[in-house]
Design an enzyme around this catalytic site. Structure first.
Site, PDB file in Angstrom:
ATOM      1  N   GLY B  68      80.181  11.041  56.113  1.00 19.87           N
ATOM      2  CA  GLY B  68      81.254  10.514  56.873  1.00 19.87           C
ATOM      3  C   GLY B  68      81.195   9.154  57.633  1.00 19.87           C
ATOM      4  O   GLY B  68      82.029   8.231  57.659  1.00 19.87           O
ATOM      5  N   SER B  69      79.870   8.802  57.959  1.00 16.35           N
ATOM      6  CA  SER B  69      79.686   7.493  58.575  1.00 16.35           C
ATOM      7  C   SER B  69      80.120   6.295  57.694  1.00 16.35           C
ATOM      8  O   SER B  69      80.694   5.275  58.042  1.00 16.35           O
ATOM      9  CB  SER B  69      78.095   7.494  59.027  1.00 16.35           C
ATOM     10  OG  SER B  69      77.821   8.444  60.261  1.00 16.35           O
ATOM     11  N   GLN B 176      85.769  16.287  60.957  1.00 14.30           N
ATOM     12  CA  GLN B 176      85.824  17.890  61.807  1.00 14.30           C
ATOM     13  C   GLN B 176      87.046  18.570  61.306  1.00 14.30           C
ATOM     14  O   GLN B 176      86.951  19.753  61.493  1.00 14.30           O
ATOM     15  CB  GLN B 176      85.742  17.289  63.314  1.00 14.30           C
ATOM     16  CG  GLN B 176      84.654  17.035  63.769  1.00 14.30           C
ATOM     17  CD  GLN B 176      83.268  17.710  63.616  1.00 14.30           C
ATOM     18  OE1 GLN B 176      83.307  18.994  63.593  1.00 14.30           O
ATOM     19  NE2 GLN B 176      82.039  17.256  63.822  1.00 14.30           N
ATOM     20  N   SER B 196      83.439  14.406  55.244  1.00 12.61           N
ATOM     21  CA  SER B 196      81.790  14.492  54.997  1.00 12.61           C
ATOM     22  C   SER B 196      81.558  15.937  54.636  1.00 12.61           C
ATOM     23  O   SER B 196      82.142  17.080  55.072  1.00 12.61           O
ATOM     24  CB  SER B 196      81.245  14.398  56.611  1.00 12.61           C
ATOM     25  OG  SER B 196      79.900  14.618  56.619  1.00 12.61           O
ATOM     26  N   HIS B 198      78.733  17.832  54.822  1.00 15.87           N
ATOM     27  CA  HIS B 198      77.794  18.880  55.620  1.00 15.87           C
ATOM     28  C   HIS B 198      78.540  19.634  56.747  1.00 15.87           C
ATOM     29  O   HIS B 198      77.802  20.634  57.225  1.00 15.87           O
ATOM     30  CB  HIS B 198      76.672  18.273  55.991  1.00 15.87           C
ATOM     31  CG  HIS B 198      76.692  17.031  57.136  1.00 15.87           C
ATOM     32  ND1 HIS B 198      76.291  17.547  58.448  1.00 15.87           N
ATOM     33  CD2 HIS B 198      76.890  15.931  57.221  1.00 15.87           C
ATOM     34  CE1 HIS B 198      76.507  16.380  59.249  1.00 15.87           C
ATOM     35  NE2 HIS B 198      77.204  15.431  58.654  1.00 15.87           N
ATOM     36  N   THR B 234      73.857   4.422  41.713  1.00 16.90           N
ATOM     37  CA  THR B 234      73.955   5.603  40.951  1.00 16.90           C
ATOM     38  C   THR B 234      74.235   6.765  41.783  1.00 16.90           C
ATOM     39  O   THR B 234      73.667   7.053  42.903  1.00 16.90           O
ATOM     40  CB  THR B 234      72.654   5.705  40.117  1.00 16.90           C
ATOM     41  OG1 THR B 234      72.272   4.665  39.456  1.00 16.90           O
ATOM     42  CG2 THR B 234      72.635   7.251  39.427  1.00 16.90           C
ATOM     43  N   CYS B 322      71.629  13.703  80.143  1.00 12.35           N
ATOM     44  CA  CYS B 322      70.124  14.196  79.936  1.00 12.35           C
ATOM     45  C   CYS B 322      69.684  14.483  78.627  1.00 12.35           C
ATOM     46  O   CYS B 322      68.418  14.841  78.527  1.00 12.35           O
ATOM     47  CB  CYS B 322      69.942  15.352  81.173  1.00 12.35           C
ATOM     48  SG  CYS B 322      70.248  14.924  82.760  1.00 12.35           S
TER      49      CYS B 322
HETATM   50  C1  PLP Z   1      84.223  12.969  63.629  1.00  7.86           C
HETATM   51  C2  PLP Z   1      83.041  12.720  62.866  1.00  7.86           C
HETATM   52  N1  PLP Z   1      82.873  11.701  62.135  1.00  7.86           N
HETATM   53  C3  PLP Z   1      82.101  11.179  61.461  1.00  7.86           C
HETATM   54  C4  PLP Z   1      80.689  12.048  61.346  1.00  7.86           C
HETATM   55  C5  PLP Z   1      79.690  11.575  60.732  1.00  7.86           C
HETATM   56  O1  PLP Z   1      79.235  11.909  59.590  1.00  7.86           O
HETATM   57  P1  PLP Z   1      78.332  11.789  58.657  1.00  7.86           P
HETATM   58  O2  PLP Z   1      76.967  12.868  59.527  1.00  7.86           O
HETATM   59  O3  PLP Z   1      78.224  12.835  57.138  1.00  7.86           O
HETATM   60  O4  PLP Z   1      77.675  10.478  58.591  1.00  7.86           O
HETATM   61  C6  PLP Z   1      80.899  13.012  61.918  1.00  7.86           C
HETATM   62  C7  PLP Z   1      79.517  13.995  62.209  1.00  7.86           C
HETATM   63  O5  PLP Z   1      78.585  13.441  62.545  1.00  7.86           O
HETATM   64  C8  PLP Z   1      81.970  13.515  62.845  1.00  7.86           C
HETATM   65  O6  PLP Z   1      82.081  14.506  63.543  1.00  7.86           O
END
Ligand code: PLP
Ligand code: FES
Lengths: 123, 401
Positions: B68-69, B176, B196, B198, B234, B322
């Site tokens: 996702g990132s 999400q 994403s 996972h 790759t 915290c």
């Molecule tokens: C809304 C959202 N965007 C992006 C990410 C990032 O995805 P990833 O962990 O696959 O890089 C997440 C999860 O951590 C997420 O909840």
């Protein structure tokens, strides 16, 4: 958070956690905005801390340090109690995660504030 | 009981079985021409088809990434660098995931201008605010579909319509929402969409960016030209295979899971609010994911609540400063206009469809017990403590105040 067993024990079974109605010294430190606020109550007789208790809003470390300081300070003279440092509390707990050393490790400050309050009340 | 499925999920057995051969026997490089390479290529093609089907896209519009990132980075920087000559203004919200937020922060350091639309108490943006923010310089709108902390779902379709009228590229982070509610790129009117693996019972470290046909982005990773030159390197074949399978399963089970999860969610919300005094739901009651709730409880701190719940066998999370690595309160909860003290008392629960043994009554009892216990310890509960006078008096090494 990576807490030691002792921290977890004091968090799960906090010692002397209560409001003390007949305290003659009360100190509150911290900042609820940051997540930690701690009140220490002491009952002093003949310059000795006869009874000590706390109330804490805060994380695991904040609760554990408050609990620990009540065990360290009880029975001590005010002079001895004023020497208890943040590091002493952390050491007795077998250490705190570095990030928590400043923010949640307020108990020594709380005790000092309670002792100052006692002095103010009893001048 | 694991109640932190918005953080990550367990790889399902079907997904794992599908991946397994691609670690050992079928290890070929998909770019090679002999049989074992061709087998890997075939597996990639199938996965691409499955991802595309799950969001009503075409396979050639799916680009595999490391998650996702990376998808968010590729979409945002990719468009920004491509269109910088047309304009340097981007519109987003103030509750985006750090993968979006920090990417935009980086672009600001390169002289891009970013407008952060506010969300209101319900965690939703207002369309009027968006309309007002658009200028001739605006090249991109990026608004997340569902929020990862509070689960609110933004009006993506409507935003997309406006973007299209104004000929502005539109990206949404659907990490999400995907697998929880319908994600259809045609209906949502998006040009780019991040996924994403996972979060949907697939493996970590793999994801995809949907790029609508005709939309061009500048690649971030240059190299051997894989993924049509948009993402060299790759391919992570076992990961992609697992992601593809997870997408297939997620779409097949979407409706069934929605029914099941939303009914547990509703029961949980109702019972928590009814049983626990001074408990509140964060974010809109209606426009939300079926699997995610975020509560706040007065006068307690979230990390200690998490520790107590964990001791009872429930894993959940909090937006309390915290519990974060930086000791910063959750920007999302802060954006709702909550008092910092209330942000500390937040609890996020995210359910999994496979949580059959989850007993809502039992869980609510455990929350109730834990919250009361912390309140008994708290100097802020049922006491008129004037804490303004004591704020940080003795706390000058504090990093935040
Ligand atoms: C809304 C959202 N965007 C992006 C990410 C990032 O995805 P990833 O962990 O696959 O890089 C997440 C999860 O951590 C997420 O909840
Ligand atoms: S009082 Fe400021 S960080 Fe703890």
């Amino acid at each position: 958070m990576d807490y030691s067993e002792k921290v977890m024990d004091h968090f799960a079974n906090p010692r002397n956690c209560r409001k003390m109605e007949d305290a003659n010294g009360v100190g509150t430190v911290g900042n609820p905005t940051c997540g930690d606020l701690m009140t220490i109550y002491i009952k002093v007789e003949d310059d000795v801390i006869q009874d000590i208790s706390f109330q804490t809003f805060g994380c695991g470390a904040a609760i554990a340090t408050s609990s620990m300081i009540t065990e360290i300070a009880v029975g001590k003279t005010l002079e001895e109690a004023l020497k208890i440092s943040r590091n002493d509390v952390a050491e007795e707990l077998d250490g705190l995660p570095p990030i928590k050393m400043h923010c949640s490790n307020l108990a020594a400050d709380g005790l000092q504030a309670a002792i100052e309050n006692y002095y103010e009340n009893n001048q | 009981m694991y109640l932190d499925n918005s953080a990550t999920t367990q790889v399902s057995e079907e997904v794992f079985n599908e991946m397994e051969p691609y670690f050992t026997q079928e290890f070929g490089n998909p770019s090679t021409l002999y049989k074992i390479g061709r087998e890997s290529k075939k597996a990639l093609d199938l996965a691409r088809q499955r991802v595309a089907d799950a969001i009503n896209a075409k396979p050639e519009e799916i680009f595999f990434t490391s998650g996702g990132s990376e998808s968010d980075n590729l979409a945002i920087k990719g468009i920004a660098f491509k269109l910088a000559k047309k304009g340097k203004h981007i519109i987003t919200t103030n509750i985006e995931h750090p993968a979006v937020k920090n990417t935009l922060g980086f672009l600001e350091s390169l002289d891009f201008k970013v407008t952060y639309l506010p969300v209101y108490e319900d965690g939703l943006i207002k369309i009027e605010d968006l309309k007002e923010a658009i200028t001739d310089e605006t090249i991109l709108i990026t608004v997340m579909h569902a929020n990862n902390e509070i689960g609110t779902v933004q009006p993506i379709e409507e935003i997309g319509k406006i973007a299209r009228e104004k000929k502005i590229k539109f990206h949404t982070d659907a990490v999400q929402s995907f697998g929880k509610i319908e994600v259809d790129v045609e209906k949502l009117n998006v040009d780019l969409l991040s996924l994403s693996s996972h979060k949907i019972n697939g493996p970590k470290g793999v994801g995809a960016l949907y790029i609508k046909k005709g939309t061009r982005v500048v690649p971030l990773i240059h190299g051997g030209g894989q993924e049509k030159g948009i993402r060299s390197g790759t391919e992570n074949v076992p990961g992609i295979v697992g992601f593809g399978k997870a997408c297939e399963l997620a779409s097949q089970q979407l409706e069934q899971h929605y029914e099941k999860l939303s009914s547990i969610r509703d029961e949980l919300i109702e019972k928590v609010l009814a049983t626990i005094p001074e408990a509140y739901l964060n974010g809109d009651r209606e426009n939300r994911l079926p699997n995610l709730v975020n509560f706040r409880f007065k006068a307690i701190e979230g990390e200690s609540l998490i520790l107590l719940l964990d001791a009872k066998g429930y894993q959940a999370s909090t937006g309390s400063a915290c519990s974060s690595n930086t000791l910063e309160a959750s920007p999302v909860l802060t954006a709702l206009g909550l008092d910092p003290v209330d942000v500390h008392g937040s609890l996020r629960i995210s359910l999994a469809p496979e949580s059959d043994e989850f007993d809502v009554d039992e869980f609510v009892n455990v929350i109730e017990e834990s919250v009361s216990r912390l309140r008994e310890m708290s100097p802020l509960w049922n006491q008129e403590l004037d804490y303004d006078g004591v704020m940080c008096k003795k706390h000058d090494d504090c990093r935040l105040c």
